[in-house]
Design a protein around this motif. Structure first.
Motif, short mmCIF file in Angstrom:
data_model
loop_
_atom_site.label_atom_id
_atom_site.label_comp_id
_atom_site.label_asym_id
_atom_site.label_seq_id
_atom_site.Cartn_x
_atom_site.Cartn_y
_atom_site.Cartn_z
N THR A 37 0.85 -1.19 0.00
CA THR A 37 0.00 0.00 0.00
C THR A 37 0.88 1.23 0.00
O THR A 37 1.85 1.31 0.77
CB THR A 37 -0.93 0.03 1.22
OG1 THR A 37 -1.80 -1.11 1.18
CG2 THR A 37 -1.77 1.29 1.24
N ASN A 38 0.56 2.19 -0.87
CA ASN A 38 1.36 3.40 -1.00
C ASN A 38 0.48 4.63 -0.74
O ASN A 38 -0.65 4.72 -1.23
CB ASN A 38 1.96 3.49 -2.41
CG ASN A 38 2.75 4.77 -2.61
OD1 ASN A 38 3.73 5.01 -1.91
ND2 ASN A 38 2.32 5.57 -3.57
N TYR A 39 1.01 5.58 0.04
CA TYR A 39 0.31 6.83 0.32
C TYR A 39 1.13 8.00 -0.25
O TYR A 39 2.35 8.04 -0.10
CB TYR A 39 0.12 7.03 1.82
CG TYR A 39 -0.77 6.01 2.47
CD1 TYR A 39 -2.15 6.17 2.49
CD2 TYR A 39 -0.24 4.87 3.07
CE1 TYR A 39 -2.98 5.23 3.09
CE2 TYR A 39 -1.05 3.93 3.67
CZ TYR A 39 -2.41 4.11 3.68
OH TYR A 39 -3.23 3.18 4.28
N HIS A 40 0.41 8.95 -0.88
CA HIS A 40 1.08 10.13 -1.43
C HIS A 40 0.30 11.36 -0.96
O HIS A 40 -0.90 11.50 -1.23
CB HIS A 40 1.11 10.08 -2.95
CG HIS A 40 1.85 11.22 -3.58
ND1 HIS A 40 3.17 11.51 -3.30
CD2 HIS A 40 1.44 12.18 -4.46
CE1 HIS A 40 3.54 12.58 -3.99
NE2 HIS A 40 2.51 13.01 -4.69
N TYR A 41 0.99 12.25 -0.25
CA TYR A 41 0.36 13.45 0.32
C TYR A 41 0.56 14.63 -0.64
O TYR A 41 1.69 14.98 -0.98
CB TYR A 41 0.96 13.76 1.69
CG TYR A 41 0.71 12.65 2.69
CD1 TYR A 41 -0.43 12.66 3.50
CD2 TYR A 41 1.60 11.59 2.81
CE1 TYR A 41 -0.66 11.65 4.42
CE2 TYR A 41 1.38 10.56 3.72
CZ TYR A 41 0.24 10.60 4.52
OH TYR A 41 0.01 9.59 5.42
N LEU A 42 -0.54 15.22 -1.08
CA LEU A 42 -0.51 16.32 -2.03
C LEU A 42 -0.45 17.67 -1.31
O LEU A 42 -0.82 17.78 -0.12
CB LEU A 42 -1.75 16.27 -2.92
CG LEU A 42 -1.91 14.98 -3.74
CD1 LEU A 42 -3.21 15.01 -4.53
CD2 LEU A 42 -0.72 14.75 -4.65
N PRO A 43 0.03 18.72 -2.00
CA PRO A 43 0.17 20.04 -1.34
C PRO A 43 -1.14 20.60 -0.79
O PRO A 43 -1.12 21.37 0.18
CB PRO A 43 0.73 20.93 -2.46
CG PRO A 43 1.41 19.98 -3.39
CD PRO A 43 0.61 18.73 -3.35
N ASP A 44 -2.28 20.26 -1.38
CA ASP A 44 -3.54 20.82 -0.90
C ASP A 44 -4.09 20.09 0.33
O ASP A 44 -5.20 20.38 0.79
CB ASP A 44 -4.58 20.80 -2.01
CG ASP A 44 -4.90 19.39 -2.49
OD1 ASP A 44 -4.31 18.43 -1.97
OD2 ASP A 44 -5.76 19.25 -3.39
N GLY A 45 -3.33 19.11 0.84
CA GLY A 45 -3.76 18.38 2.02
C GLY A 45 -4.48 17.09 1.74
O GLY A 45 -4.76 16.32 2.67
N SER A 46 -4.80 16.81 0.50
CA SER A 46 -5.46 15.55 0.18
C SER A 46 -4.43 14.41 0.14
O SER A 46 -3.23 14.64 0.03
CB SER A 46 -6.19 15.65 -1.17
OG SER A 46 -5.27 15.95 -2.21
#
Length: 401
Positions: free
Chosen positions: A128-137
């Motif tokens: 499982t991979n998580y990627h945090y975007l600049p807008d908080g999503s």
């Protein structure tokens, strides 16, 4: 010890089997078991022709143990895998736990014949991979792949040749999940693609025995696994589609030799022509070599020198490539120790494996696995002689006048 077997069987039945994790799971099935037992895994994953011991690895169906014992064997691999990734010049690491039950089998003698059944985790990929975007999503991607193999095995022993055949049944699934969540629930999304597949196949093999060495070969026929593909999203689920997943044939050559007293050498090579399935795949090899110390128990006073020990190494090419089209390779080092138990066939095999898959400089991804391996073999509950040592009432001779 029989209680331990019951506990292990119960754990296998009650716990959903979990396969080894890999950061390369999004590209294919990175973890692959070749049907050998824990003893072999501690010896470089070799031993497909090793008839100089009680061998419970039936990848080669001609693996015929020339004794009158009913053999039970199972094992487990446990440890952790450390992932490494490099993205936009930033290197990240993460440690993930792994648990795998690679096989379970029973083998029964009937004269010169042997019948057996085996279930093993053939291939897998879970991450499982998580990627945090600049807008908080947050974007989340999960790959959940399992491929299992059930075998019905028959072998026959001539004077110096073993022949074997097994009916194989493959079944598994490939589940892909994607989700994106943020501060605005109206824009959240969830999507999934679930593929299930199954079909039978066949494997044939032979082993030739000499005084100080043996050679073997086996062939697994190609198979097209068929099933369904279902696409789902947060809005709807589409009708099921027909799905096919192809496996190429597999060839294996192996040799085992006794060059010196109490020492054994084994080498195996596996070949799979994946390029016949797709131009995106490459033909791949796995090569292993191992050295074992098999002592004469009565010849050593030092208790440590009485334990069978082994070491080995292997190199494997993965059939798929990374996102940039570059090859992925793996290397492993392993060692093992056998703890003989009270009866002749009962034993516990311990092993340790270090595995490195991928290269950070080449693939921008790599992983290092550290696995403890435990195998249980023996427990002959069918052909063992009955216990006649219990006290008995013997009648006294009657005196007749």
């Amino acid at each position: 010890m029989k209680k331990a077997v019951i506990i292990i069987c119960g754990a296998i039945l009650c716990i959903s089997l979990q396969a080894g994790n890999s950061i390369f799971s999004f590209y294919g099935f990175p973890v692959h078991n070749y049907g050998r037992d824990i003893y072999s895994l501690g010896m470089g994953d070799t031993g497909a022709s090793d008839v100089f011991r009680i061998n419970t690895g039936y990848a080669n169906p001609a693996m015929h143990n020339r004794n009158n014992y009913t053999l039970f064997s199972t094992g487990m691999n446990m440890g952790y895998t450390k992932y490494h990734s490099q993205y936009e010049g930033i290197e990240r690491t993460f440690r993930d736990d792994s648990l795998d039950f690679p096989y379970f089998n029973i083998n029964i003698p009937i004269g010169r014949n042997r019948l057996g059944v085996q279930f093993n985790s053939l291939a897998s990929g879970l991450v499982t991979n998580y990627h945090y975007l600049p807008d908080g999503s947050v974007e989340s991607q999960t790959s959940d792949k399992y491929l299992y193999k059930a075998d019905l095995i028959y072998s026959y022993s001539f004077s110096e040749v073993n022949l074997g055949i097994s009916a194989n049944y493959y079944f598994g699934h490939n589940k892909q999940y994607f989700s994106q969540t943020g501060n605005y629930s109206n824009f959240d999304t969830r999507e999934s693609i679930i593929m299930d597949f199954k079909n039978p196949s066949i494997t044939v093999g032979t082993i030739k025995l000499f005084d100080k060495y043996s050679v073997g070969a086996h062939y697994c026929a190609p198979v097209t696994l068929k099933g369904e593909l279902i696409r789902s999203s947060i809005h709807n689920t589409e009708p099921a589609e027909d799905y096919k997943f192809k496996l190429p044939e597999q060839y294996c050559l192996s040799a085992t030799a006794l060059p010196f007293e109490q020492f054994k050498v084994a080498a195996d090579i596996n070949y799979e022509p994946w390029s016949t399935i797709s131009d995106d795949y490459r033909d791949c090899y796995k090569i292993g070599i191992g050295l074992a110390y098999e002592p004469n128990m009565e010849a050593h006073k030092n208790i440590f020198m009485r334990f069978p020990m082994r070491v080995g190494a292997s190199m494997r090419q993965l059939y798929f490539r990374d996102k940039d089209g570059k090859d992925i390779d793996e290397v492993s080092l392993s060692c093992g120790l056998t703890l003989p138990l009270k009866n002749e066939i009962d034993r516990i095999d311990l092993g340790f494996q270090y595995l490195k898959r991928g290269d950070l400089a080449t693939n921008n991804l790599s992983e290092n696995s550290y696995m403890l391996m435990i195998g249980f073999t023996g427990f002959d509950i069918i052909s063992k002689a009955p216990d006649r040592t219990a006290p008995r009432n013997i009648p006294v001779k009657e005196e007749v006048e």
